[in-house]
Design a protein around this motif. Structure first.
Motif, PDB file in Angstrom:
ATOM      1  N   GLY A 146       0.832  -1.201   0.000  1.00 17.25           N
ATOM      2  CA  GLY A 146       0.000   0.000   0.000  1.00 17.25           C
ATOM      3  C   GLY A 146       0.859   1.239   0.000  1.00 17.25           C
ATOM      4  O   GLY A 146       1.974   1.232  -0.502  1.00 17.25           O
ATOM      5  N   THR A 147       0.322   2.311   0.580  1.00 18.45           N
ATOM      6  CA  THR A 147       1.056   3.564   0.713  1.00 18.45           C
ATOM      7  C   THR A 147       1.124   3.926   2.189  1.00 18.45           C
ATOM      8  O   THR A 147       0.396   3.366   3.007  1.00 18.45           O
ATOM      9  CB  THR A 147       0.369   4.708  -0.075  1.00 18.45           C
ATOM     10  N   PRO A 148       1.957   4.892   2.565  1.00 17.67           N
ATOM     11  CA  PRO A 148       2.115   5.226   3.986  1.00 17.67           C
ATOM     12  C   PRO A 148       0.891   5.902   4.608  1.00 17.67           C
ATOM     13  O   PRO A 148       0.823   6.044   5.817  1.00 17.67           O
ATOM     14  CB  PRO A 148       3.308   6.182   4.020  1.00 17.67           C
ATOM     15  N   THR A 149      -0.074   6.329   3.792  1.00 21.13           N
ATOM     16  CA  THR A 149      -1.195   7.091   4.341  1.00 21.13           C
ATOM     17  C   THR A 149      -2.552   6.476   4.012  1.00 21.13           C
ATOM     18  O   THR A 149      -3.569   7.161   4.067  1.00 21.13           O
ATOM     19  CB  THR A 149      -1.143   8.544   3.809  1.00 21.13           C
ATOM     20  N   ASP A 150      -2.614   5.189   3.706  1.00 22.65           N
ATOM     21  CA  ASP A 150      -3.871   4.538   3.370  1.00 22.65           C
ATOM     22  C   ASP A 150      -4.859   4.629   4.536  1.00 22.65           C
ATOM     23  O   ASP A 150      -4.469   4.624   5.707  1.00 22.65           O
ATOM     24  CB  ASP A 150      -3.650   3.063   3.046  1.00 22.65           C
ATOM     25  N   ALA A 151      -6.141   4.685   4.181  1.00 20.01           N
ATOM     26  CA  ALA A 151      -7.193   4.715   5.193  1.00 20.01           C
ATOM     27  C   ALA A 151      -8.378   3.890   4.716  1.00 20.01           C
ATOM     28  O   ALA A 151      -8.577   3.685   3.520  1.00 20.01           O
ATOM     29  CB  ALA A 151      -7.622   6.154   5.481  1.00 20.01           C
ATOM     30  N   VAL A 152      -9.166   3.418   5.669  1.00 27.65           N
ATOM     31  CA  VAL A 152     -10.340   2.610   5.354  1.00 27.65           C
ATOM     32  C   VAL A 152     -11.460   2.961   6.322  1.00 27.65           C
ATOM     33  O   VAL A 152     -11.217   3.239   7.497  1.00 27.65           O
ATOM     34  CB  VAL A 152     -10.009   1.103   5.405  1.00 27.65           C
ATOM     35  N   CYS A 153     -12.685   2.972   5.811  1.00 32.71           N
ATOM     36  CA  CYS A 153     -13.888   3.148   6.631  1.00 32.71           C
ATOM     37  C   CYS A 153     -14.887   2.065   6.251  1.00 32.71           C
ATOM     38  O   CYS A 153     -15.161   1.864   5.064  1.00 32.71           O
ATOM     39  CB  CYS A 153     -14.532   4.516   6.407  1.00 32.71           C
ATOM     40  N   ILE A 154     -15.429   1.408   7.255  1.00 29.11           N
ATOM     41  CA  ILE A 154     -16.465   0.402   7.069  1.00 29.11           C
ATOM     42  C   ILE A 154     -17.741   0.970   7.672  1.00 29.11           C
ATOM     43  O   ILE A 154     -17.774   1.319   8.851  1.00 29.11           O
ATOM     44  CB  ILE A 154     -16.110  -0.926   7.776  1.00 29.11           C
ATOM     45  N   ALA A 155     -18.812   1.056   6.880  1.00 27.57           N
ATOM     46  CA  ALA A 155     -20.091   1.591   7.348  1.00 27.57           C
ATOM     47  C   ALA A 155     -21.138   0.480   7.332  1.00 27.57           C
ATOM     48  O   ALA A 155     -21.287  -0.229   6.335  1.00 27.57           O
ATOM     49  CB  ALA A 155     -20.539   2.745   6.451  1.00 27.57           C
ATOM     50  N   ALA A 156     -21.847   0.351   8.441  1.00 30.57           N
ATOM     51  CA  ALA A 156     -22.894  -0.662   8.572  1.00 30.57           C
ATOM     52  C   ALA A 156     -24.018  -0.086   9.429  1.00 30.57           C
ATOM     53  O   ALA A 156     -23.775   0.790  10.275  1.00 30.57           O
ATOM     54  CB  ALA A 156     -22.330  -1.931   9.213  1.00 30.57           C
TER      55      ALA A 156
END
Length: 194
Positions: A146-156
């Motif tokens: 990946g990259t040094p600043t990857d982000a993820v959001c999971i919405a449920a």
């Protein structure tokens, strides 16, 4: 921008509204390379206010072109990714170069599911999304996680009286769907840049 409305929970690593909690919206804001501000949470709040977003929300940032996002769905699970791959590498890289803020280059992933997840399943969904991202990068022929600043959001949806789904690993019903959606979205985004 995702206008979820009330009744949703998000788990993620967002700069603004990260962690687990109720969120009415998610914003993926494009910023210039060499982003100079040291208050990204305040900046995201300003952007959200300008977009008339109210209530609790989650804000992500990227130097990638947010209009070049990719979307994939699998059985009512939808993954959206922006893939900025200009600065990529391995998560367990040597410590050299960690003395300053990382250069831009971000893979941001937002996933929406139609079913409530327990707290543990929300956290597991983040791990599953990350695994699927790495698999997609490798399938695209890239030598990186990946990259040094990857982000993820999971919405449920917020759990109600019925029990929430307890699992979101890659072999669970909803985790498998999430993994395939994230893999497809990130693979398409990565191949566009190859």
């Amino acid at each position: 921008m995702w206008r979820l409305g009330p009744g949703w929970r998000v788990c993620g690593s967002a700069v603004l509204g990260g962690g687990i909690g109720p969120r009415d919206w998610i914003l993926n804001a494009q910023v210039p390379g060499g982003y100079p501000r040291l208050d990204p949470d305040r900046h995201l709040a300003e952007i959200a206010a300008a977009e008339h977003l109210t209530g609790p929300g989650a804000g992500l940032m990227t130097a990638a072109d947010v209009t070049a996002y990719t979307v994939a769905s699998e059985e009512d699970v939808t993954a959206t990714a922006t893939c900025g791959l200009g600065v990529r590498g391995w998560a367990a890289a040597p410590a050299a170069g960690t003395e300053g803020p990382p250069r831009p280059g971000t893979i941001n992933i937002v996933v929406t599911l139609p079913v409530p997840l327990s707290d543990a399943a929300l956290v597991n969904a983040v791990a599953t999304a990350t695994e699927a991202k790495v698999q997609a990068l490798l399938d695209a022929g890239l030598d990186c996680s990946g990259t040094p600043t990857d982000a993820v959001c999971i919405a449920a949806p917020t759990p109600g009286p019925a029990p929430a789904e307890p699992f979101a690993g890659p072999r669970s019903l909803w985790g498998a769907r999430l993994a395939r959606a994230v893999h497809a979205a990130v693979l398409e985004g990565a191949l566009r840049q190859s």
